[in-house]
Design an enzyme around this catalytic site. Structure first.
Site, mmCIF file in Angstrom:
data_model
loop_
_atom_site.group_PDB
_atom_site.id
_atom_site.type_symbol
_atom_site.label_atom_id
_atom_site.label_comp_id
_atom_site.label_asym_id
_atom_site.label_seq_id
_atom_site.Cartn_x
_atom_site.Cartn_y
_atom_site.Cartn_z
ATOM 1 N N CYS A 101 28.349 57.004 41.117
ATOM 2 C CA CYS A 101 29.496 56.396 40.594
ATOM 3 C C CYS A 101 30.823 56.970 41.152
ATOM 4 O O CYS A 101 31.623 56.600 42.104
ATOM 5 C CB CYS A 101 29.552 55.131 39.143
ATOM 6 S SG CYS A 101 31.142 54.440 38.903
ATOM 7 N N CYS A 155 31.600 53.386 42.879
ATOM 8 C CA CYS A 155 32.840 52.754 42.918
ATOM 9 C C CYS A 155 33.582 53.621 42.974
ATOM 10 O O CYS A 155 34.696 52.560 42.993
ATOM 11 C CB CYS A 155 32.400 52.257 41.084
ATOM 12 S SG CYS A 155 30.663 52.900 40.028
ATOM 13 N N LYS A 190 35.340 53.894 46.302
ATOM 14 C CA LYS A 190 34.999 53.108 46.870
ATOM 15 C C LYS A 190 35.884 51.297 46.762
ATOM 16 O O LYS A 190 36.598 50.691 48.024
ATOM 17 C CB LYS A 190 33.725 51.916 46.145
ATOM 18 C CG LYS A 190 33.308 50.607 46.981
ATOM 19 C CD LYS A 190 33.893 49.416 45.897
ATOM 20 C CE LYS A 190 32.844 49.721 44.666
ATOM 21 N NZ LYS A 190 31.878 48.956 44.262
ATOM 22 N N TYR A 223 25.774 44.972 49.279
ATOM 23 C CA TYR A 223 27.115 45.363 49.352
ATOM 24 C C TYR A 223 27.839 46.718 49.865
ATOM 25 O O TYR A 223 28.830 45.920 49.882
ATOM 26 C CB TYR A 223 26.995 44.815 47.198
ATOM 27 C CG TYR A 223 26.334 45.954 46.809
ATOM 28 C CD1 TYR A 223 27.799 46.915 46.191
ATOM 29 C CD2 TYR A 223 25.685 46.233 46.347
ATOM 30 C CE1 TYR A 223 27.580 47.721 45.155
ATOM 31 C CE2 TYR A 223 24.828 47.528 44.992
ATOM 32 C CZ TYR A 223 26.513 48.466 44.766
ATOM 33 O OH TYR A 223 25.635 49.113 43.939
ATOM 34 N N GLU A 244 30.624 46.204 51.299
ATOM 35 C CA GLU A 244 33.106 46.351 50.694
ATOM 36 C C GLU A 244 32.906 47.659 51.775
ATOM 37 O O GLU A 244 33.805 47.946 52.458
ATOM 38 C CB GLU A 244 32.299 47.356 49.780
ATOM 39 C CG GLU A 244 31.507 46.486 48.525
ATOM 40 C CD GLU A 244 31.161 47.089 46.923
ATOM 41 O OE1 GLU A 244 30.966 45.928 46.031
ATOM 42 O OE2 GLU A 244 30.612 48.383 47.187
ATOM 43 N N HIS A 291 47.975 28.990 33.483
ATOM 44 C CA HIS A 291 49.219 28.208 34.650
ATOM 45 C C HIS A 291 49.671 29.371 35.112
ATOM 46 O O HIS A 291 51.189 29.711 34.286
ATOM 47 C CB HIS A 291 49.184 27.365 34.746
ATOM 48 C CG HIS A 291 49.871 26.652 35.592
ATOM 49 N ND1 HIS A 291 48.818 26.301 37.328
ATOM 50 C CD2 HIS A 291 51.139 26.312 36.563
ATOM 51 C CE1 HIS A 291 49.122 25.966 37.879
ATOM 52 N NE2 HIS A 291 50.813 25.887 38.001
ATOM 53 N N GLU A 306 41.824 29.745 36.068
ATOM 54 C CA GLU A 306 42.150 28.874 35.590
ATOM 55 C C GLU A 306 41.750 27.132 35.792
ATOM 56 O O GLU A 306 41.134 26.290 35.574
ATOM 57 C CB GLU A 306 43.609 28.620 35.377
ATOM 58 C CG GLU A 306 43.799 27.889 36.409
ATOM 59 C CD GLU A 306 45.986 27.358 36.693
ATOM 60 O OE1 GLU A 306 45.715 26.613 35.421
ATOM 61 O OE2 GLU A 306 46.482 27.527 37.203
#
Lengths: 170, 600
Positions: B162, B167, B170, B303, B307, B575, B580
Site C-alpha cells: 500500500c 494505494c 496510486k 482495478y 487505475e 446541497h 445528496e
C-alpha cells in the site's frame, strides 16, 4: 486570497518548525515546506547579518564526511579526538538540504576545532535508530563518544554558530 | 483478618504461594461461587488433568492471598491459573490457550523458552499493525520484512504494498491526473494563462517517492518506539516454531516463537509468455519508473490495470488497455462498464477479447520500443502493436510458496496459494495465524488487514473476543471517474436473494462542478440495492463520480448501522453535492423510468 493566506502562514512559521516528521504530521510539515523552500533562505539572509568572506567551496567540501558504515562511525565519530557534529539526514527530506550546507558553514568557521559527519538515515538506519532519531534533520553533538547536545529541525546561521561554539566549549 | 503490614509476613506469604505454584503441575486460585472458576476447573476435569485448587473465599486470609497474587501477576481477579509454573491468566486466557494449543504445550512440560512471544512475517499494513498492537500489550515481538526485487530490479522500503507500490503512489498519481482536468476546467471558470501546460514525470515521481521515503522512516521509528524488533530479512519456516531469516548479504539467523502471524501479502502475476519478465513492467515498477513510460499498453482489466491506465491517460499519454474478458471481475458489472465507458470517452483505447502471446524488444531505451503480439480469445485473429511500455496488471499471487509453510504444516489452497483461516484468522496449525491479502475469500484491502491484525493481537494478548467483520466493507476504485462501493454487487444480491426480492434504485447525476465546464453530463451514476424481505435494508451501495472515497466512507458507516431505504429518504441532503443524490433516489431499475438529470 489564497496566495495571501499562504504567505502569512509561511511568515508565522518559525524556522525551527521545519523538519520532516514521521507519522501523520509529515504531510503538514512537508506541504508547508515545499512552499517555503524559496522564502526561507531569503528570510534567513535578510535576518542574519551578512558574514565576512564566504567560505570557499573547496574548504566546505573538507569540512564534513559521509559515514560509510558502523565501523567508520566508531572510528571517525566515537573515537574522534575532536568533538563531532553528526547530521542525520535523508534524501527525501527538504529541510535537510537547507540545514546541511548551513551547518557546514558554521563548522568551517571553527577552523578544524570540530568535525562534521553526515549520516543518511536510509543507508544507515541502524545508526539512526540507535541514536534515537525520529525526525530529520537531527543533529547530535558528540564528544569522547558521548552525546553532549542535540537538536531537531532547521536553525538559522546565528543559532548554528552558538550551537557549535557551545559544543567546542567556547 | 487484617491486611499484613510487615514485610516479614508478606515475604512468608509470597513464599507460600510460590511453593504452591512450583509444586503443582496445575495450580488454580479460585473462589467457590465464581462461575468462571467453575469453567476453568471443569476444563481440567474434562482434560483429566489433576489440579490443585485453592478457594480463596473459603479461607480466613483469602484476601491477603489475592492481594499478593495481584502483586505477583498484575491480575486481581480469579481464577488465576498456573501451569508448570507459568501464569496462564484468568478464564478467557485459559480457554484461549486451550483453543490455540499453547495450554497443551505447557501441560506437556514443553516449556522451552521461545525467543519471542510472536513473530510476524511481513512488514505491510497488516503485519505492522498486528506487531505493534501485540508489543503494546506487553509481548516480545519480532517483525521480518524483505522485498524481493522485481525482474526489473525495483525494490522499496518498509511498509508493504500500500505504502510503496499501491494505494499511496496510486492515489497521488491519480491526483496528478485530476489536476490536468482541473487545469482544463479552470479556463471555463475564467482563469487565463498563456503558457502551454506540460507535465514532468520525473518531478512527480521524485515528489511521490520522497513522501514514501518519509513514510518508510516513520514506520521504522514507530517500531522502535513500540519496542518491536525489526529485521530486514527473508523469513521461512524450518520447523513449526522456528524460522530462518536470510538478510540481503545472505547471512542466515534462526529465531523461535510461541506464535506466528503470516502477513506476506501478494505480488503482481506475470503472463508466462516470451518476453514478459524481460521487457514488461508491473505496478511494482511503475510508481518509481525513472522515465515517462510514453505510449503504454496495459494488459488486464483488474482495478490495478484500470487505475494505472486511467492516470497515465490523464497525464496525456497514449494508453491502450487489453482486456481478456470483463472489466473489474468481482465488482458490480454495471458500474464496472460505466467506469470503463468513461475512460473510453476520455481517450483510453480498449482492445477487447485479446490476450498477448509474445513481447519483443524493437529498441532499447528509456523508454524503448516494444512489439506486442496478441491473439483473439474467440477467433484465430492475431494482432500486433508497438508501444513504449507494457504494463502487466492481470492479478496478484499470494507470497506463500517460498516461506516453508510445508515445514510448519500450514495448509494452502494449491490453486491460488491463498491460506484458509477460521473466523479468528487461525490457520490449520493452531499457533500460526494469517492476515491480509493472502487470506482465502477475504478482502485485499489495507484497512481490512490493519483491522484484522489489530483485533487478532487484542484477542491473543488482550483478552478481547472481538473478531474482524468482513461484511459491508467500503472500498473505492480510483479510475478517472471514481467508483465507490459497499456491500453486494447487483449480481451477488440477485444470486443470494433472488431478483424478485431485491429492489434497485438508481439515478444519473451531473456534479455542479461539471456544469460550467460542460463536461461528462449524465456519466456519474448512483445505485443502491435494497432487500425487500428485510425492511428494504440497503445491501449494496454503488457510486460512480468524483470523490467516491469520501462519499462512500460515510454510507459505509450507515450500512454498518443497518440503514434502510426509508432512512436514506428521510436523511436531509447537503446541497449542492454529489452525495445528496442518495437521499432522493426514487426510480427503480425495474420500472425502466428515466434517470437522466437536468437542473436543480
Amino acid at each position: 486570497m489564497a496566495h495571501r493566506f499562504l504567505a502569512r502562514r509561511i511568515w508565522t512559521l518559525s524556522v525551527n518548525e521545519l523538519r520532516c516528521l514521521p507519522s501523520s504530521t509529515a504531510t503538514v510539515a512537508s506541504s508547508s515546506f515545499s512552499t517555503s523552500l524559496h522564502s526561507v533562505p531569503n528570510r534567513a539572509s535578510f535576518l542574519a547579518p551578512s558574514r565576512s568572506p564566504a567560505v570557499s567551496h573547496a574548504s566546505l567540501r573538507r569540512v564534513s564526511f559521509n559515514v560509510q558504515d558502523n565501523e567508520d562511525f566508531t572510528e571517525r565519530v566515537i573515537n574522534s579526538d575532536l568533538p563531532v557534529l553528526v547530521d542525520f539526514h535523508a534524501q527525501w527530506c527538504g529541510p535537510c538540504k537547507i540545514l546541511g550546507p548551513r551547518l557546514e558553514k558554521a563548522v568551517a568557521k571553527k577552523k578544524g576545532r570540530v568535525a562534521m559527519a553526515k549520516v543518511d538515515i536510509d543507508d544507515h538506519t541502524d545508526l539512526a535508530i540507535e541514536y534515537g532519531v525520529s525526525a530529520v534533520p537531527t543533529v547530535i553533538a558528540m564528544r569522547g563518544g558521548d552525546v553532549v547536545d542535540r537538536f531537531v529541525g532547521i536553525k538559522d546561521d546565528d543559532q548554528l554558530d552558538s550551537f557549535v561554539s557551545k559544543v567546542i566549549g567556547q | 483478618m487484617p491486611p499484613i503490614e510487615n514485610d516479614t509476613g508478606k515475604n512468608e506469604l509470597k513464599t507460600q504461594i510460590q511453593q504452591l505454584i512450583d509444586s503443582n503441575q496445575v495450580m488454580v486460585f479460585s473462589k467457590s461461587y465464581c462461575p468462571y472458576c467453575v469453567q476453568v476447573k471443569d476444563l481440567f476435569k474434562e482434560l483429566k488433568i489433576e489440579c490443585n485448587v485453592m478457594e480463596l473465599d473459603l479461607m480466613e486470609n483469602g484476601t491477603n492471598y489475592q492481594e499478593m497474587l495481584l502483586e505477583m501477576t498484575g491480575q486481581r481477579t480469579v481464577p488465576q491459573v498456573f501451569v508448570n509454573k507459568t501464569h496462564v491468566g484468568g478464564c478467557d486466557k485459559t480457554m484461549q490457550a486451550h483453543k490455540d494449543g499453547s495450554l497443551q504445550q505447557l501441560l506437556s512440560g514443553e516449556t522451552q523458552a521461545y525467543d519471542y512471544d510472536l513473530i510476524v512475517i511481513g512488514g505491510g499494513s497488516g503485519g505492522l499493525a498486528c506487531s505493534k498492537e501485540a508489543a503494546l500489550l506487553g509481548k516480545k515481538v519480532m517483525v521480518l520484512d524483505f522485498v524481493v526485487p522485481t525482474p526489473k530490479g525495483t525494490s522499496w522500503g518498509l511498509g508493504g504494498t500500500c505504502v510503496n507500490v499501491g494505494c499511496i503512489p496510486k492515489k497521488l498519481m491519480h491526483q496528478t491526473a485530476l489536476l490536468a482536468t482541473a487545469i482544463q476546467d479552470a479556463r471555463k471558470f475564467g482563469w487565463e494563462f498563456d503558457e502551454s501546460v506540460k507535465h514532468n514525470w520525473e518531478t512527480m515521481k521524485t515528489a511521490v517517492n520522497n513522501y514514501i521515503g518519509s513514510l518508510n522512516w516513520g514506520y521504522r521509528v514507530s517500531l522502535r518506539d513500540k519496542k518491536v524488533e525489526y529485521v530486514n530479512a527473508y523469513a521461512e519456516f524450518v520447523e513449526p516454531h522456528k524460522i530462518k531469516a536470510t538478510n540481503k548479504r545472505g547471512k542466515e539467523t534462526f529465531y523461535t516463537a510461541a506464535r506466528f502471524v503470516l502477513a506476506t501479502g501478494e505480488r503482481p502475476r506475470y503472463l508466462g509468455i516470451p518476453g514478459d519478465k524481460e521487457y514488461c513492467i508491473t505496478s511494482d515498477d511503475l510508481f518509481s519508473l525513472p522515465y515517462c513510460p510514453g505510449k503504454t499498453l496495459v494488459i488486464g482489466a483488474s482495478y490495478v490495470a484500470l487505475e494505472c491506465g486511467g492516470f497515465l491517460a490523464g497525464l496525456g499519454l497514449d494508453v491502450t488497455v487489453m482486456v481478456r474478458s470483463i472489466l473489474l471481475r468481482g465488482f458490480d458489472q454495471d458500474m464496472a462498464n460505466r467506469a470503463g465507458e468513461h475512460m473510453e470517452t476520455h481517450g483510453v483505447k480498449f482492445i477487447r477479447k485479446f490476450v498477448p502471446i509474445k513481447i519483443e524488444e524493437l529498441e532499447a531505451g528509456s523508454p524503448g520500443r516494444l512489439k506486442v503480439t496478441a491473439k483473439s480469445t474467440e477467433t484465430d485473429e492475431i494482432i500486433e502493436g508497438e508501444y513504449n511500455t507494457v504494463l502487466i496488471a492481470v492479478g496478484r499471487n499470494a507470497c506463500t510458496d517460498k516461506i516453508g509453510l510445508d515445514k510448519a504444516g500450514v495448509r494452502v489452497n494449491p490453486k491460488n496459494g491463498k491460506i484458509p483461516v477460521n473466523d479468528e484468522e487461525q490457520t490449520n496449525v493452531p499457533h500460526i495465524y494469517a492476515i491480509g491479502d493472502i487470506l482465502e475469500g477475504k478482502w485485499e484491502l489495507t484497512p481490512v488487514a490493519i483491522q484484522a491484525g489489530k483485533l487478532l493481537a487484542r484477542r491473543l494478548y488482550g483478552g478481547s473476543a472481538v473478531k474482524c467483520d468482513y461484511i459491508n466493507v467500503p472500498t473505492t476504485v480510483f479510475t478517472p471517474l471514481e467508483y465507490g462501493a459497499c456491500g453486494l454487487s447487483e449480481e451477488k444480491a440477485t444470486e443470494l436473494y433472488g431478483q424478485e426480492n431485491i429492489e434497485v434504485y438508481h439515478s444519473l447525476f451531473w456534479p455542479l462542478e461539471f456544469t460550467v465546464p460542460n463536461r461528462d453530463n449524465n456519466r456519474c451514476y448512483a445505485k443502491i440495492i435494497c432487500n425487500k424481505l428485510d425492511n428494504d435494508r440497503v445491501i449494496g451501495f454503488h457510486y460512480l463520480g468524483p470523490n467516491a472515497g469520501e462519499v462512500t466512507q460515510g454510507f459505509g458507516a450507515a450500512m454498518k448501522c443497518g440503514a434502510t431505504k426509508e432512512q436514506l429518504d428521510t436523511t436531509i441532503g447537503i446541497h449542492p453535492t454529489c452525495a445528496e443524490v442518495f437521499t432522493t433516489l426514487d426510480v427503480t431499475k425495474r420500472s425502466g423510468g428515466d434517470i437522466t438529470q437536468s437542473g436543480c
